[in-house]
Design a protein around this motif. Structure first.
Motif, PDB file in Angstrom:
ATOM      1  N   PHE A  87      35.012  68.786  90.928  1.00 37.25           N
ATOM      2  CA  PHE A  87      36.335  69.024  90.363  1.00 37.25           C
ATOM      3  C   PHE A  87      36.975  70.231  91.017  1.00 37.25           C
ATOM      4  O   PHE A  87      36.314  71.115  91.560  1.00 37.25           O
ATOM      5  CB  PHE A  87      36.263  69.239  88.845  1.00 37.25           C
ATOM      6  N   SER A  88      38.303  70.242  90.945  1.00 33.99           N
ATOM      7  CA  SER A  88      39.060  71.456  91.248  1.00 33.99           C
ATOM      8  C   SER A  88      40.136  71.590  90.187  1.00 33.99           C
ATOM      9  O   SER A  88      40.677  70.583  89.706  1.00 33.99           O
ATOM     10  CB  SER A  88      39.674  71.400  92.650  1.00 33.99           C
ATOM     11  N   ILE A  89      40.414  72.826  89.791  1.00 30.86           N
ATOM     12  CA  ILE A  89      41.437  73.107  88.782  1.00 30.86           C
ATOM     13  C   ILE A  89      42.486  74.006  89.412  1.00 30.86           C
ATOM     14  O   ILE A  89      42.159  75.041  90.018  1.00 30.86           O
ATOM     15  CB  ILE A  89      40.823  73.783  87.538  1.00 30.86           C
ATOM     16  N   ILE A  90      43.717  73.612  89.261  1.00 31.45           N
ATOM     17  CA  ILE A  90      44.819  74.394  89.823  1.00 31.45           C
ATOM     18  C   ILE A  90      45.718  74.840  88.672  1.00 31.45           C
ATOM     19  O   ILE A  90      46.176  74.007  87.871  1.00 31.45           O
ATOM     20  CB  ILE A  90      45.631  73.554  90.829  1.00 31.45           C
ATOM     21  N   THR A  91      45.960  76.138  88.599  1.00 31.85           N
ATOM     22  CA  THR A  91      46.822  76.657  87.543  1.00 31.85           C
ATOM     23  C   THR A  91      47.536  77.895  88.059  1.00 31.85           C
ATOM     24  O   THR A  91      47.232  78.403  89.149  1.00 31.85           O
ATOM     25  CB  THR A  91      45.994  76.989  86.278  1.00 31.85           C
ATOM     26  N   ARG A  92      48.492  78.370  87.289  1.00 30.97           N
ATOM     27  CA  ARG A  92      49.242  79.551  87.699  1.00 30.97           C
ATOM     28  C   ARG A  92      48.361  80.793  87.578  1.00 30.97           C
ATOM     29  O   ARG A  92      47.627  80.955  86.603  1.00 30.97           O
ATOM     30  CB  ARG A  92      50.496  79.709  86.840  1.00 30.97           C
ATOM     31  N   LYS A  93      48.474  81.670  88.596  1.00 25.53           N
ATOM     32  CA  LYS A  93      47.684  82.900  88.603  1.00 25.53           C
ATOM     33  C   LYS A  93      48.090  83.783  87.437  1.00 25.53           C
ATOM     34  O   LYS A  93      49.281  83.950  87.140  1.00 25.53           O
ATOM     35  CB  LYS A  93      47.893  83.635  89.924  1.00 25.53           C
ATOM     36  N   ASP A  94      47.063  84.321  86.749  1.00 19.79           N
ATOM     37  CA  ASP A  94      47.320  85.189  85.604  1.00 19.79           C
ATOM     38  C   ASP A  94      46.166  86.177  85.497  1.00 19.79           C
ATOM     39  O   ASP A  94      44.998  85.798  85.587  1.00 19.79           O
ATOM     40  CB  ASP A  94      47.428  84.360  84.311  1.00 19.79           C
ATOM     41  N   SER A  95      46.508  87.457  85.312  1.00 20.23           N
ATOM     42  CA  SER A  95      45.461  88.484  85.259  1.00 20.23           C
ATOM     43  C   SER A  95      44.517  88.292  84.081  1.00 20.23           C
ATOM     44  O   SER A  95      43.380  88.775  84.095  1.00 20.23           O
ATOM     45  CB  SER A  95      46.098  89.887  85.181  1.00 20.23           C
ATOM     46  N   GLY A  96      44.979  87.563  83.060  1.00 17.34           N
ATOM     47  CA  GLY A  96      44.133  87.349  81.885  1.00 17.34           C
ATOM     48  C   GLY A  96      43.425  86.008  81.897  1.00 17.34           C
ATOM     49  O   GLY A  96      42.909  85.567  80.867  1.00 17.34           O
ATOM     50  N   LEU A  97      43.395  85.343  83.074  1.00 14.97           N
ATOM     51  CA  LEU A  97      42.791  84.002  83.127  1.00 14.97           C
ATOM     52  C   LEU A  97      41.312  84.054  82.755  1.00 14.97           C
ATOM     53  O   LEU A  97      40.841  83.255  81.945  1.00 14.97           O
ATOM     54  CB  LEU A  97      42.959  83.414  84.534  1.00 14.97           C
ATOM     55  N   VAL A  98      40.570  84.977  83.353  1.00 13.32           N
ATOM     56  CA  VAL A  98      39.147  85.102  83.048  1.00 13.32           C
ATOM     57  C   VAL A  98      38.940  86.378  82.255  1.00 13.32           C
ATOM     58  O   VAL A  98      39.153  87.482  82.782  1.00 13.32           O
ATOM     59  CB  VAL A  98      38.295  85.130  84.335  1.00 13.32           C
ATOM     60  N   ARG A  99      38.554  86.239  81.005  1.00 12.80           N
ATOM     61  CA  ARG A  99      38.320  87.395  80.147  1.00 12.80           C
ATOM     62  C   ARG A  99      36.815  87.587  79.998  1.00 12.80           C
ATOM     63  O   ARG A  99      36.122  86.755  79.425  1.00 12.80           O
ATOM     64  CB  ARG A  99      38.951  87.183  78.772  1.00 12.80           C
TER      65      ARG A  99
END
Length: 800
Positions: A87-99
């Protein structure tokens, strides 16, 4: 929204389509990935089932619970049939994506490869790779996939895919499928005799609506640059698919398509570029729909004719009648292979040896019994079209189709699952799936629905034929239930034209058959002469009063034999329901009342009427008073006490109709031949009400119900029901517990109707039948059974 833009923007712009791998087989687009996953998990089928794709996706995407997705996201799946799934997941970059703050077991490693900086992240033993560029974050379980995307290698570049992407609804979760990637689905579609999936289309875009007990999809399929399956339907107008009208309820699958002979031949020639002319049998020029139905016991092939008489002419000479079943001729084709592989691009068709015609449908099968079963289901209204759970499902689709496929999922799953398969699919009863294709220009509209409702009301307790029993000779009487004191169930008794009386179990075992001297001329009464719970059969023939035990033996001192013929049927009186029976018979003017030992009852003083007795003596109880009614040819009505004296003097004579007298609302009622309903009070007062009865009207009543049939109108306590014009039996009234049921049979159309006392037709009716009926609780469950004659030597048992 930018996620659906087709043109490439600056690197800083977020654009999903610029990063989708070329080998992607399914692309899920969602604006809220967590809501999408929660909705999936709340669907009762997905929640309660275990299958390979669910297990693999749950395993590979488990880490997403730790990520904070805030914008449009695509999940791109490659190598779906392999393990591990890529799989690949594409989403908008966000500093809080990985907490990482709240996660105990975690590791983050940043490294470079091929000049690309990326991260290897492990969260609670769930590993994935993260690459960020401009405003885009890309996640995958494959490092090589990340590197390909980062280096713009092997990315999807397809006009058909872009069109499919643009067709998706940005307000819904959508899934875009590469059709060629789902070759393993071919085995499933073989259950529909459908060969076209492997060349169905290039891309399909489906918008999802997921509920607790339903999943709906709506979208399009695009053909791409090459000619494919959908082009077969070019310029063929979608039509209403009607195959459900003859499809038995217990089918596994059906598949049907709109048909136009001339346009189909032209389309097939264009696609195949074949110079060889394809010849169709002439009958296909008069066909609007072609279908195949898969049942547990075999397959049906069906034509829906535009004009059935023309189709009959086309079929003439292709075979001969070999049998008639329920008045429907069954033919055997001279050439069973005439329709085999008729249109291999559209449908797999086996040899079809037999056919029968139902309405405007021609039903083919290599199995004659399968055609008989289909005829029975059609005549019993036991087709899927008549079931509310099917009509509710199909109402979600368009009214017209190029193609329609429907499946009963629990039954289909049971028929195809492999014992070694670890999958567990938890379908509710009557779970259905339907898939509809509507061809338009260079694409096709797709509509699908999977219903897995837990609503018990859809299970349907409508009438259903559960058994059929054959006699050696045609029946001559209405079959009836007889209590079996050994099993506490009901057996079945009937007489045939050879004067043979049968007793048969409700499973079809013949206990005995007994040759009588003549036909039974009365109803058959159940009596308990010895007051021990053991039942006997009591009835009259031409010269005899007969009583038989449940083994078919004559109960002594019966039979009682008369020198002259009995002119009225036997009547059995049990004044206090204490099994102290009185057997009443008539010869001309004379009345005989016999007791349980076959002797005349002393103290009954009415021995002779003034004129010939024209109806069987009738016992009616009003309140706590007993009356015996004896009607004479002169029009005189004798209303007697138990002792035979006149209890109610009636000073008028009547022009009797053929109807009996009944007790209703504390009065005696019947009807005259002059269109009047006659009422006589317990003091002898007579009143008439003109109901404009036709000459052949029929009437039945009990304490609180008055039922009559006047031409084609059935009245139940003044509630009117307009029936089809036909030849009807007398209405019958059954009192079972606190329930009252009214039954009537159209002998001409061979249809049995059963109504509640509120005039509502019971679910599943009408059913096939050719006689009056008997209704009782014949087995150990709570549902009632109905007994009726079918064909001339056939008895049918239905569960209500």
């Amino acid at each position: 929204m930018s996620v659906f833009a087709c043109s490439k923007k600056q690197e800083t712009d977020f654009n999903i389509i610029d990063h989708i791998p070329n080998d992607s087989e399914a692309i899920i687009l969602t604006s809220d990935i967590h809501q999408f996953i929660e909705t999936l998990n709340n669907n009762n089928f997905i929640k309660e089932s275990e299958f390979g794709l669910k297990t693999e996706l749950s395993k590979q995407l488990k880490f997403t619970q730790f990520l904070n997705f805030k914008s449009e996201t695509s999940i791109n799946l490659s190598n779906i049939s392999s393990k591990p799934l890529v799989f690949s997941i594409i989403t908008r970059k966000d500093s809080g994506l990985v907490r990482l703050d709240s996660i105990q077991n975690k590791s983050v490693e940043t490294f470079k490869e091929e000049g690309i900086e990326l991260q290897r992240i492990v969260l609670e033993n769930n590993k994935f790779f993260l690459y960020e560029t401009g405003s885009t974050s890309i996640i995958s379980n494959s490092k090589s996939k990340i590197l390909d995307i980062a280096n713009e290698r092997n990315l999807l570049n397809s006009d058909a895919f872009r069109s499919a992407l643009n067709a998706s609804d940005p307000n819904k979760t959508s899934i875009i499928l590469r059709n060629s990637a789902f070759q393993r689905s071919l085995a499933f579609f073989e259950n529909f005799n459908f060969p076209g999936f492997n060349n169905f289309a290039e891309w399909s875009s489906l918008d999802l609506d997921i509920y607790a007990s339903e999943i709906k999809v709506n979208g399009i399929s695009l053909s791409g640059t090459n000619k494919n399956f959908l082009d077969i339907f070019s310029d063929i107008e979608p039509r209403e698919i009607e195959i459900s009208k003859v499809c038995p309820e217990d089918f596994l699958t059906f598949y049907s398509f709109s048909f136009d002979s001339d346009k189909l031949k032209s389309n097939l020639k264009n696609i195949s570029k074949d110079s060889i002319k394809r010849d169709f049998p002439e009958i296909l020029n008069n066909i609007r729909e072609v279908a195949t139905i898969k049942l547990k016991t075999g397959k049906l092939f069906v034509f829906n004719a535009i004009e059935i008489e023309t189709s009959k002419e086309n079929l003439a000479g292709m075979g001969q009648e070999v049998e008639k079943y329920r008045n429907i001729p069954i033919f055997e084709l001279e050439d069973p292979s005439i329709f085999k592989d008729l249109i291999p691009e559209l449908m797999h068709i086996e040899e079809t040896r037999f056919y029968g015609i139902l309405d405007h449908f021609i039903i083919f099968s290599k199995n004659k019994d399968l055609i008989k079963e289909t005829i029975a289901d059609f005549q019993n209204s036991n087709t899927i079209a008549g079931k509310s759970y099917y009509s509710d499902l199909i109402s979600s689709l368009s009214s017209e189709s190029s193609m329609l496929m429907v499946s009963r999922l629990p039954e289909l799953y049971e028929s195809i699952k492999n014992s070694s398969n670890s999958e567990k699919l938890n379908f509710r009863k009557n779970s259905l799936a339907a898939f509809q294709i509507i061809k338009e220009d260079n694409f096709a509209h797709l509509h699908g629905i999977f219903s897995n409702s837990s609503d018990k009301s859809v299970n349907g307790n409508g009438a259903k034929q559960i058994a059929t029993f054959k006699l050696e000779s045609p029946t001559s009487s209405t079959p009836f239930f007889f209590k079996n004191h050994l099993t506490d169930q009901m057996d079945i008794s009937v007489q045939d034209e050879d004067n043979m009386l049968y007793l048969i179990s409700n499973k079809g075992t013949i206990f005995w058959k007994k040759k009588l001297e003549s036909q039974i001329t009365s109803p058959v009464f159940q009596v308990d002469l010895f007051k021990n719970g053991n039942k006997q059969l009591a009835f009259s023939t031409g010269y005899h009063l007969e009583i038989l035990d449940r083994n078919g033996n004559t109960v002594k001192p019966f039979p009682v034999k008369f020198n002259d013929p009995l002119t009225q049927p036997l009547a059995v009186l049990d004044y206090d329901n204490n099994r102290t029976y009185r057997f009443v018979l008539a010869q001309g003017k004379k009345v005989y009342m016999l007791g349980p030992k076959g002797k005349s009852i002393k103290g009954f003083d009415f021995e002779n009427a003034k004129s010939e007795i024209v109806k069987a003596p009738k016992h009616i109880r009003l309140g706590n008073k007993d009356y015996i009614l004896i009607a004479e040819k002169s029009g005189r009505l004798n209303i007697l006490s138990r002792q035979g004296s006149i209890r109610v003097p009636v000073n008028e004579n009547f022009n009797y109709s053929e109807n009996e007298w009944y007790g209703n609302e504390e009065k005696f009622i019947s009807s005259g031949s002059d269109s009047n309903l006659i009422s006589v009070t317990q003091s002898g007062a007579v009143s008439r009400k003109n109901l404009e009865f036709a000459d052949n009207h029929r009437l039945v009543a009990n304490d609180d119900l008055l039922v009559y049939l006047n031409e084609n109108e059935l009245s139940i306590n003044e509630k009117k029901i307009a029936l089809d014009f036909g030849l009807y039996t007398d209405p019958q009234l059954f009192e079972i517990g606190k329930r009252s049921l009214i039954a009537i049979t159209d002998l001409q159309a061979q249809k049995v109707y059963v109504f509640e006392k509120n005039a509502e037709l019971l679910p599943g009716f009408p059913v096939f039948g050719t006689s009056k009926v008997d209704i009782a609780n014949a087995d150990l469950d709570s549902r009632l059974e109905l007994l009726v004659r079918g064909d001339e030597n056939e008895i049918l048992l239905y569960k209500l």
